[in-house]
Design an enzyme around this catalytic site. Structure first.
Site, PDB file in Angstrom:
ATOM      1  N   SER B  36       0.830  -1.209   0.000  1.00 48.57           N
ATOM      2  CA  SER B  36       0.000   0.000   0.000  1.00 48.57           C
ATOM      3  C   SER B  36       0.859   1.251   0.000  1.00 48.57           C
ATOM      4  O   SER B  36       0.626   2.183  -0.764  1.00 48.57           O
ATOM      5  CB  SER B  36      -0.905   0.018   1.246  1.00 48.57           C
ATOM      6  OG  SER B  36      -1.646  -1.176   1.336  1.00 48.57           O
ATOM      7  N   GLU B  57       3.749  -1.246  14.433  1.00 51.13           N
ATOM      8  CA  GLU B  57       4.223   0.067  13.993  1.00 51.13           C
ATOM      9  C   GLU B  57       5.220   0.688  14.969  1.00 51.13           C
ATOM     10  O   GLU B  57       6.212   1.302  14.565  1.00 51.13           O
ATOM     11  CB  GLU B  57       3.033   1.019  13.783  1.00 51.13           C
ATOM     12  CG  GLU B  57       2.098   0.611  12.640  1.00 51.13           C
ATOM     13  CD  GLU B  57       1.084  -0.472  13.025  1.00 51.13           C
ATOM     14  OE1 GLU B  57       0.996  -0.828  14.230  1.00 51.13           O
ATOM     15  OE2 GLU B  57       0.377  -0.968  12.126  1.00 51.13           O
ATOM     16  N   ASP B 116     -11.994   2.984   3.423  1.00 55.56           N
ATOM     17  CA  ASP B 116     -11.724   2.290   4.690  1.00 55.56           C
ATOM     18  C   ASP B 116     -12.366   2.973   5.893  1.00 55.56           C
ATOM     19  O   ASP B 116     -12.443   2.382   6.971  1.00 55.56           O
ATOM     20  CB  ASP B 116     -10.220   2.119   4.890  1.00 55.56           C
ATOM     21  CG  ASP B 116      -9.690   0.886   4.163  1.00 55.56           C
ATOM     22  OD1 ASP B 116     -10.492  -0.040   3.936  1.00 55.56           O
ATOM     23  OD2 ASP B 116      -8.500   0.859   3.815  1.00 55.56           O
ATOM     24  N   ARG B 166      -2.815   8.562  -0.562  1.00 53.30           N
ATOM     25  CA  ARG B 166      -3.060   7.367  -1.362  1.00 53.30           C
ATOM     26  C   ARG B 166      -3.545   7.749  -2.760  1.00 53.30           C
ATOM     27  O   ARG B 166      -3.415   7.004  -3.714  1.00 53.30           O
ATOM     28  CB  ARG B 166      -4.145   6.526  -0.674  1.00 53.30           C
ATOM     29  CG  ARG B 166      -4.510   5.265  -1.421  1.00 53.30           C
ATOM     30  CD  ARG B 166      -5.721   4.600  -0.776  1.00 53.30           C
ATOM     31  NE  ARG B 166      -5.871   3.237  -1.232  1.00 53.30           N
ATOM     32  CZ  ARG B 166      -6.401   2.881  -2.400  1.00 53.30           C
ATOM     33  NH1 ARG B 166      -6.833   3.798  -3.229  1.00 53.30           N
ATOM     34  NH2 ARG B 166      -6.498   1.604  -2.730  1.00 53.30           N
TER      35      ARG B 166
END
Lengths: 277, 315
Positions: B36, B57, B116, B166
């Site tokens: 991604s 993370e 999302d 994105r």
């Protein structure tokens, strides 16, 4: 290579003096964490005076070994050792935790010569140490990275994220030592958050595990040497220790995680450590 | 808008790989979103310099800190929402505190991961990052800037948060003439009636808004603030002085982001009427990106409305 009698005697004598100096220091500034400093004295002393390839005259040598104090609250003992090792003048110790000092309440890599990583918030030392170990590998350097952690610190989830990663990346140039003193801020580890079989947990995460008495300088030294021979996976030394070691009323008592030392307590503690004040 | 469109994340991934070819000290980390974030492009070419730590993370960012202490230039990659929320502790305690040379690439910022939903939208990341001492905050507007900013961030010494999208967005900057310098805002359109100060994809909306305003006889200046910290005080104060009114536009909550940063400068340097366009302190939702932006006020039409409002407040 096992410690000679002379080295063993030297390290033990040094540990005793560092304990005396620690009590004196924390009494004088009326703040700081005695318990976790006293439990890790032999571990840190053996590392800095027997094992670590560090040079106070060239503190940023790219080939130096790295030591990370994951349990940053044991900073007073680290500072005493760094100063004893020559990283900064001993007179600076009296400024610990005071305004304008380079000696912060918890280690700050930007301010203090010899401190490799800023720590305090628990759990961050191990993943950062893994990063250092990976940098060594990328550069084909043979320096080793050592991370000292508390057993309470193992309750932080990130520790196990990093444990998984170190196993995945086969970080055999990384060594963790757990100062397994059984006591955390609010009480004993058994009361607050029982850790069960710590060695088995690390094993299950893919680590080589060595269990020792963390107050025996020979055992610490031998375990570090043994760990260096293990290839393909990281090693953890689970060192059984006593929080507040050397001062009877501090031993195993969570109240001494961090609290000011009174006049009477100071006199008694020093007496137990062999000094009349 | 007939301009060529490119996905910011693709440009970022290709640029990172190119930087990897140029500088062996550049390493990359990801937390299981490499396909991604597009850090996977780097990872495929440099597997030894690529660390995928799984869904962890904070661990990734702390590892990046360790790598930086030994002279590496780590790019840590995850969704912007998780960079600030999951990795906040090592970002502050290791990287900002010590000023370590780590590049925190927060992709899918703003509402760009639109379908999302609010859980994956990042509307508080600028606020957090710019409140950390030592942290530089860079926000990318179009594909041209994505390449130049990634390159500049790699060359810059010190911790940087690189805010990426994105989305596929149109090319609005001219690669041949556009100069990107960290800390320097860029005036993209002249005008003296008001200044629209924008960052990220909202720059594209700001340029559209300026066209609409021009048709109404209002000449809006458009300033791109790609570096939110340290912010270009001189340019902002000059724009306020010369145009007398400001509208800011960002894909972020109206609290703590570009609008706040500009207000902090102007309230002290040159107070003029000002309006803030952003997400109006609410959680967003799933949906088509452009429709989502429009619903939450992140549109050229809403910038125009705020421009007209601020002009009424002008003396």
């Amino acid at each position: 290579m096992s410690l000679s009698k002379a080295r063993k005697d030297y390290l033990e004598g040094l540990c005793q003096r560092l304990r005396q100096d620690l009590i004196k220091l924390l009494y004088s500034i009326q703040t700081g964490h005695p318990g976790g400093s006293l439990s890790s004295t032999e571990i840190m002393t053996t590392l800095y005076f027997e094992k670590l390839r560090v040079d106070p005259k060239n503190p940023k040598d790219p080939n130096r070994d790295r030591f990370i104090l994951g349990k940053g609250h044991a900073a007073p003992m680290l500072y005493q050792i760094l100063s004893e090792r020559g990283f900064f003048p001993q007179d600076d110790l009296a400024t610990l935790r005071q305004l304008d000092s380079h000696l912060q309440g918890h280690p700050c890599a930007k301010k203090t010569c010899g401190v490799e990583l800023s720590t305090g918030p628990l759990g961050l030392g191990l993943p950062a140490g893994l990063g250092m170990a990976m940098a060594a590998r990328l550069d084909n350097k043979d320096f080793r990275t050592y991370v000292l952690m508390g057993d309470g610190e193992l309750q932080e989830g990130i520790v196990w994220e990093a444990a998984m990663s170190a196993a995945k990346f086969g970080a055999d140039n990384l060594l963790v030592i757990v100062d397994n003193n059984g006591v955390q801020l609010d009480g004993t580890v058994a009361e607050i958050m029982p850790m069960g079989d710590i060695a088995a947990k690390w094993q299950a995460f893919g680590w080589n595990v060595i269990s020792i008495d963390g107050h025996c300088v020979e055992a610490v030294s031998d375990a570090i040497d043994l760990a260096a021979t293990v290839k393909g996976k990281p090693t953890v030394i689970v060192a059984k220790t006593v929080k507040g070691k050397g001062v009877s009323f501090m031993e195993g008592n969570s109240a001494w995680h961090g609290k000011p030392i009174s006049k009477d307590e100071y006199v008694n503690a020093m007496k137990e450590l062999g000094v009349n004040v | 808008m007939n301009a060529v469109k490119k996905a910011i994340r693709d440009v970022y991934g290709d640029t990172l790989a190119q930087l990897g070819r140029e500088n062996p000290d550049i390493v990359a980390l990801d937390a299981d979103v490499g396909s991604s974030s597009k850090s996977i492009v780097f990872g495929k070419e440099f597997p030894k310099r690529y660390f995928n730590v799984g869904v962890a993370e904070a661990n990734m960012v702390a590892m990046a800190a360790g790598l930086a202490t030994a002279g590496k230039i780590p790019f840590a990659n995850t969704f912007a929402a998780f960079m600030v929320l999951r990795a906040a502790d090592p970002v502050r305690s290791l990287i900002a505190y010590t000023g370590l040379n780590v590049k925190l690439a927060g992709t899918y910022a703003g509402l760009s991961d639109s379908y999302d939903g609010a859980s994956h939208h990042a509307i508080a990341d600028i606020a957090f990052m710019r409140a950390l001492p030592n942290m530089t905050v860079v926000s990318v507007s179009d594909p041209v800037e994505a390449e130049l900013a990634t390159r500049a961030v790699a060359e810059f010494k010190g911790p940087v948060y690189l805010r990426l999208s994105r989305a596929e967005v149109p090319v609005v900057l001219d690669k041949a003439t556009y100069k990107f310098e960290i800390g320097k805002g860029v005036t993209l359109r002249e005008g003296n009636d008001l200044t629209i100060v924008a960052t990220g994809y909202m720059l594209v909306k700001a340029l559209e808004a300026a066209e609409i305003l021009a048709d109404k006889g209002i000449r809006a200046r458009v300033v791109n603030i790609h570096t939110i910290k340290p912010i270009d005080r001189e340019l902002l104060i000059a724009s306020a002085r010369e145009t007398g009114a400001i509208v800011t536009a960002e894909e972020h909550n109206v609290y703590g982001g570009l609008g706040s940063a500009v207000a902090e400068v102007l309230s002290q340097g040159c107070p003029v009427p000002m309006e803030v366009v952003g997400v109006n302190d609410t959680f967003t939702e799933s949906g088509d990106y452009e429709k989502l932006l429009a619903k939450y006020g992140l549109s050229a039409a809403n910038i125009v409305a705020h421009a007209e409002k601020v002009l009424k407040r002008k003396d």
